[in-house]
Design an enzyme around this catalytic site. Structure first.
Site, PDB file in Angstrom:
ATOM      1  N   ASP A 133      -4.454  -2.555  -3.422  1.00 57.65           N
ATOM      2  CA  ASP A 133      -5.738  -1.894  -3.674  1.00 57.65           C
ATOM      3  C   ASP A 133      -5.599  -0.794  -4.723  1.00 57.65           C
ATOM      4  OD1 ASP A 133      -4.586   0.274  -2.279  1.00 57.65           O
ATOM      5  OD2 ASP A 133      -5.645  -0.191  -0.428  1.00 57.65           O
ATOM      6  N   ASP A 174      -1.845  -0.692   4.914  1.00 58.34           N
ATOM      7  CA  ASP A 174      -2.439   0.646   4.851  1.00 58.34           C
ATOM      8  C   ASP A 174      -2.049   1.473   6.077  1.00 58.34           C
ATOM      9  OD1 ASP A 174      -4.583   2.601   3.782  1.00 58.34           O
ATOM     10  OD2 ASP A 174      -5.218   2.226   5.851  1.00 58.34           O
ATOM     11  N   HIS A 189      -9.800  -0.900   2.560  1.00 55.57           N
ATOM     12  CA  HIS A 189     -10.599  -0.674   3.775  1.00 55.57           C
ATOM     13  C   HIS A 189     -11.793  -1.622   3.838  1.00 55.57           C
ATOM     14  CE1 HIS A 189      -8.028   2.808   3.920  1.00 55.57           C
ATOM     15  NE2 HIS A 189      -8.502   3.202   2.766  1.00 55.57           N
ATOM     16  N   GLU A 245       2.347   3.889  -4.011  1.00 52.85           N
ATOM     17  CA  GLU A 245       1.779   2.564  -4.286  1.00 52.85           C
ATOM     18  C   GLU A 245       2.790   1.717  -5.066  1.00 52.85           C
ATOM     19  OE1 GLU A 245      -1.075   1.286  -3.274  1.00 52.85           O
ATOM     20  OE2 GLU A 245      -2.405   2.961  -2.845  1.00 52.85           O
ATOM     21  N   ASP A 253       0.843  -1.192   0.000  1.00 51.10           N
ATOM     22  CA  ASP A 253       0.000   0.000   0.000  1.00 51.10           C
ATOM     23  C   ASP A 253       0.879   1.242   0.000  1.00 51.10           C
ATOM     24  OD1 ASP A 253      -2.332   1.435  -0.135  1.00 51.10           O
ATOM     25  OD2 ASP A 253      -3.126   0.762   1.784  1.00 51.10           O
ATOM     26  N   GLY A 254       0.288   2.318  -0.487  1.00 56.13           N
ATOM     27  CA  GLY A 254       0.930   3.621  -0.479  1.00 56.13           C
ATOM     28  C   GLY A 254      -0.057   4.638   0.058  1.00 56.13           C
TER      29      GLY A 254
END
Length: 154
Positions: free
Chosen positions: A77, A143, A133, A47, A8-9
């Site tokens: 994501d 995240d 999420h 990301e 994640d970023g």
């Protein structure tokens, strides 16, 4: 070896203060959680950086232990990253000299080139889009770590 990596970023402002993170699972168990920070960056850059850092880590680790990879999944994501791989945009960009189909210099070109080369070395990495999420444990951890890195540094 079964490898699953969640990446994640995050960015506070876009551009702004950014963070990246990955969670690496070996045979279903957490093996490495890493994160980092960059000032004045974008969410897409973070990301992609998370994916690049994870691939580099697996490459270095494998270089020492030479394990047999049964499967290797990267879960993100980021539609930007997943689509670029799964829809072969990355191959088109490379063929076009790292330019878009409108002949515009590709953003994050330096990272895309590294990711491309790392993927060619592995040859068997599958990219999976996960919903953000949505309660996926390891994605939530990535995240959280990326957000913390964006706010507080690595």
């Amino acid at each position: 070896m079964k490898i699953v990596v969640y990446t994640d970023g995050a960015c506070k402002g876009n551009p702004g203060s950014g963070g990246w993170a990955y969670v690496c699972l070996f045979n279903g168990k957490p093996h490495m959680i890493a994160s980092g920070h960059k000032d004045d960056t974008t969410n897409n850059c973070m990301e992609l950086t998370a994916i690049c850092k994870a691939l580099n880590y697996i490459k270095k680790y494998n270089g020492v232990y030479h394990f047999n990879i049964e499967y290797f999944f990267i879960c993100s994501d980021s539609a930007y990253c997943i689509n670029a791989i799964n829809q072969n945009w990355i191959e088109n960009w490379k063929r076009n000299g790292w330019k878009t189909n409108k002949n515009i210099e590709l953003k994050n070109k330096d990272i895309w080139e590294k990711v491309y080369n790392l993927l060619k070395e592995f040859g068997n990495v599958k990219f999976i889009k996960v919903k953000a999420h949505n309660g996926v444990k390891w994605n939530e951890i990535a995240d959280k770590k990326a957000s913390e890195a964006a706010i507080y540094g690595a």
